[in-house]
Design an enzyme around this catalytic site. Structure first.
Site, PDB file in Angstrom:
ATOM      1  N   GLU A  90     -37.696  11.582  -5.891  1.00  0.00           N
ATOM      2  CA  GLU A  90     -36.974  12.646  -6.568  1.00  0.00           C
ATOM      3  C   GLU A  90     -37.915  13.573  -7.327  1.00  0.00           C
ATOM      4  O   GLU A  90     -38.934  13.125  -7.852  1.00  0.00           O
ATOM      5  CB  GLU A  90     -35.987  12.014  -7.564  1.00  0.00           C
ATOM      6  CG  GLU A  90     -35.053  11.042  -6.859  1.00  0.00           C
ATOM      7  CD  GLU A  90     -34.097  10.293  -7.775  1.00  0.00           C
ATOM      8  OE1 GLU A  90     -33.131   9.736  -7.237  1.00  0.00           O
ATOM      9  OE2 GLU A  90     -34.287  10.254  -8.985  1.00  0.00           O
ATOM     10  N   CYS A 103     -40.752  18.566 -12.336  1.00  0.00           N
ATOM     11  CA  CYS A 103     -41.223  17.213 -12.608  1.00  0.00           C
ATOM     12  C   CYS A 103     -41.396  16.503 -11.261  1.00  0.00           C
ATOM     13  O   CYS A 103     -40.465  16.427 -10.461  1.00  0.00           O
ATOM     14  CB  CYS A 103     -40.184  16.502 -13.484  1.00  0.00           C
ATOM     15  SG  CYS A 103     -40.602  14.801 -13.857  1.00  0.00           S
ATOM     16  N   CYS A 110     -42.770   2.168  -8.441  1.00  0.00           N
ATOM     17  CA  CYS A 110     -43.890   2.140  -9.391  1.00  0.00           C
ATOM     18  C   CYS A 110     -44.290   0.697  -9.625  1.00  0.00           C
ATOM     19  O   CYS A 110     -43.450  -0.195  -9.604  1.00  0.00           O
ATOM     20  CB  CYS A 110     -43.439   2.771 -10.718  1.00  0.00           C
ATOM     21  SG  CYS A 110     -44.771   2.964 -11.923  1.00  0.00           S
ATOM     22  N   CYS A 114     -42.603  -0.911 -16.475  1.00  0.00           N
ATOM     23  CA  CYS A 114     -42.238  -0.720 -17.886  1.00  0.00           C
ATOM     24  C   CYS A 114     -40.776  -1.123 -18.078  1.00  0.00           C
ATOM     25  O   CYS A 114     -39.906  -0.736 -17.284  1.00  0.00           O
ATOM     26  CB  CYS A 114     -42.448   0.727 -18.309  1.00  0.00           C
ATOM     27  SG  CYS A 114     -44.183   1.234 -18.195  1.00  0.00           S
ATOM     28  N   CYS A 117     -37.901   1.624 -18.230  1.00  0.00           N
ATOM     29  CA  CYS A 117     -37.881   2.699 -17.229  1.00  0.00           C
ATOM     30  C   CYS A 117     -37.200   2.227 -15.951  1.00  0.00           C
ATOM     31  O   CYS A 117     -37.508   1.163 -15.428  1.00  0.00           O
ATOM     32  CB  CYS A 117     -39.307   3.145 -16.927  1.00  0.00           C
ATOM     33  SG  CYS A 117     -39.410   4.372 -15.608  1.00  0.00           S
ATOM     34  N   CYS A 333     -35.986  11.714 -17.906  1.00  0.00           N
ATOM     35  CA  CYS A 333     -37.124  10.780 -17.963  1.00  0.00           C
ATOM     36  C   CYS A 333     -36.623   9.356 -17.874  1.00  0.00           C
ATOM     37  O   CYS A 333     -35.729   8.962 -18.614  1.00  0.00           O
ATOM     38  CB  CYS A 333     -37.861  10.871 -19.295  1.00  0.00           C
ATOM     39  SG  CYS A 333     -38.432  12.483 -19.730  1.00  0.00           S
TER      40      CYS A 333
HETATM   41  N1  SAH Z   1     -46.031   6.611 -15.012  1.00  0.00           N
HETATM   42  C1  SAH Z   1     -46.231   7.791 -15.781  1.00  0.00           C
HETATM   43  C2  SAH Z   1     -45.267   8.919 -15.468  1.00  0.00           C
HETATM   44  C3  SAH Z   1     -43.779   8.583 -15.365  1.00  0.00           C
HETATM   45  S1  SAH Z   1     -42.879   8.241 -16.812  1.00  0.00           S
HETATM   46  C4  SAH Z   1     -46.252   7.482 -17.250  1.00  0.00           C
HETATM   47  O1  SAH Z   1     -46.026   6.315 -17.617  1.00  0.00           O
HETATM   48  O2  SAH Z   1     -46.535   8.347 -18.051  1.00  0.00           O
HETATM   49  C5  SAH Z   1     -42.736   9.724 -17.697  1.00  0.00           C
HETATM   50  C6  SAH Z   1     -42.334   9.493 -19.162  1.00  0.00           C
HETATM   51  O3  SAH Z   1     -40.968   9.064 -19.258  1.00  0.00           O
HETATM   52  C7  SAH Z   1     -43.168   8.393 -19.820  1.00  0.00           C
HETATM   53  O4  SAH Z   1     -43.693   8.860 -21.032  1.00  0.00           O
HETATM   54  C8  SAH Z   1     -42.157   7.285 -20.089  1.00  0.00           C
HETATM   55  O5  SAH Z   1     -42.522   6.564 -21.242  1.00  0.00           O
HETATM   56  C9  SAH Z   1     -40.866   8.057 -20.243  1.00  0.00           C
HETATM   57  N2  SAH Z   1     -39.666   7.248 -19.997  1.00  0.00           N
HETATM   58  C10 SAH Z   1     -39.529   6.231 -19.116  1.00  0.00           C
HETATM   59  N3  SAH Z   1     -38.290   5.721 -19.172  1.00  0.00           N
HETATM   60  C11 SAH Z   1     -37.617   6.426 -20.107  1.00  0.00           C
HETATM   61  C12 SAH Z   1     -36.270   6.390 -20.595  1.00  0.00           C
HETATM   62  N4  SAH Z   1     -35.382   5.537 -20.100  1.00  0.00           N
HETATM   63  N5  SAH Z   1     -35.921   7.291 -21.543  1.00  0.00           N
HETATM   64  C13 SAH Z   1     -36.812   8.194 -22.011  1.00  0.00           C
HETATM   65  N6  SAH Z   1     -38.080   8.294 -21.561  1.00  0.00           N
HETATM   66  C14 SAH Z   1     -38.486   7.412 -20.626  1.00  0.00           C
END
Ligand code: SAH
Length: 348
Positions: A90, A103, A110, A114, A117, A333
């Site tokens: 996406e 974006c 991935c 995390c 996420c 995000c």
């Molecule tokens: N892998 C990379 C890019 C993808 S995540 C990274 O970790 O930076 C992009 C951003 O979205 C990251 O800062 C992550 O912490 C944030 N993010 C992930 N899940 C989220 C959520 N459920 N709500 C808000 N931000 C989130």
């Protein structure tokens, strides 16, 4: 077959040389591939018929076409691209006051896992090729047509960990930033990472693009739990690399901090974060948590977010609260999961 958009500038030059072509052909080819958004070799009308014929015997151009575009109430559009084997990636096109931001995804799934996420929860399938990375931009440009707002900003904050796919990210970035390619400004292209130190050093050497790092917790114990990558590279390791990251005089590193109610939003944690930032040329983006199916967390109340921001400001840190866009179509995000694993969007 070879995809011309998977090749770096140097690899394209070699290919043309091997085919006995003069060096000036490279500029022509690059213009067709990127600004020209050619759909096939046959469309490259200022290359001789003979060259086009020989080129198309060796190489082609894959076209990234969204199988669906979902429109959010706030104007954000989620582009869903098929990625093979019933999976999808996406990109999210976000209208701002005077421009669009796109974006981008770099992987199908991935490996970072995390906890908060959604992409992290779906696991990893494969890396995107360079042409699949730049292809998301070409497709967004097609979609925008001659709309008045220009697409000027790119953020690598979609699905995947960009630094876990650096070999494919770097050639894509080269074409994104080069004036013969898409010509984006290096300040307006941001690579976001969970923080892989070796790869960070390599990124800094290889590209002048802007950097964002996802911190999300001010101490190792909590960061270990939220971001498993921290068990290998902790906050000290990360800071050591960031202190040496090559930055032009006026530039800063963006630190991203997802705010999770009751987990990492306490005033003491804001002070700890401010301490960790000491000596770094950085600014902080606070992102209140975006919910998704299966998530056990919620975003803090507004006043908690503001109090956190205040504390950072009182330590002379620039901190902005980023309200994510496109939440109603799961485009915000941390909500990207690809269609196959998505909110019942697909029946595959
Ligand atoms: N892998 C990379 C890019 C993808 S995540 C990274 O970790 O930076 C992009 C951003 O979205 C990251 O800062 C992550 O912490 C944030 N993010 C992930 N899940 C989220 C959520 N459920 N709500 C808000 N931000 C989130």
């Amino acid at each position: 077959m070879l995809d011309l958009r998977d090749l770096s500038k140097q690899e394209l030059a070699l290919l043309l040389e091997e085919m006995g072509e003069k060096p000036f052909r490279l500029g022509q080819l690059l213009r067709w591939l990127y600004r020209g958004r050619a759909r096939g070799v046959s469309a490259m009308s200022d290359l001789s018929q003979d060259l086009r014929r020989r080129l198309s015997q060796r190489a082609g151009l894959t076209q990234m076409t969204p199988e669906r575009v979902l429109l959010s109430k706030d104007g954000a559009r989620k582009l869903i691209f098929p990625a093979g084997e019933g999976q999808a990636i996406e990109s999210v096109l976000i209208p701002e006051e005077d421009h669009y931001t796109l974006c981008l995804s770099t992987q199908v799934g991935c490996r970072m896992a995390c906890a908060f996420c959604r992409t992290g929860q779906m696991g990893f399938s494969r890396n995107l090729r360079p042409g699949e990375i730049s292809g998301q931009i070409l497709s967004a440009l097609d979609l925008l047509g001659d709309e008045s707002l220009p697409l000027t900003n790119l953020v690598f904050m979609g699905m995947g960990e960009p630094l876990d796919n650096l070999d494919n990210l770097l050639p894509a970035l080269e074409h994104i930033l080069s004036s013969e390619g898409l010509g984006f400004s290096q300040r307006r292209v941001t690579v976001s990472t969970a923080g892989l130190p070796g790869e960070l050093e390599r990124l800094g050497r290889a590209t002048p693009a802007s950097l964002a790092v996802s911190i999300n917790a001010p101490d190792d114990e909590l960061r270990d739990r939220l971001m498993p990558v921290n068990r290998r590279f902790n906050l000290d390791d990360l800071k050591a690399v960031l202190l040496n990251y090559p930055l032009k005089p006026t530039r800063r590193i963006t630190l991203e901090y997802v705010l999770l109610a009751g987990i990492n939003d306490h005033p003491a944690q804001a002070r700890q974060l401010a301490m960790w930032c000491r000596g770094l040329r950085c600014k902080v983006n606070l992102i209140p948590f975006n919910s998704h199916s299966g998530a056990q967390w919620r975003a803090p109340e507004n006043n908690t977010v503001l109090a956190f921001q205040e504390i950072l400001a009182s330590h002379n840190l620039t901190a902005l609260v980023r309200r994510s866009r496109g939440r109603d179509v799961a485009a915000a995000c941390g909500q990207l999961a690809g269609e196959a694993a998505g909110d019942g969007l697909s029946s595959l």
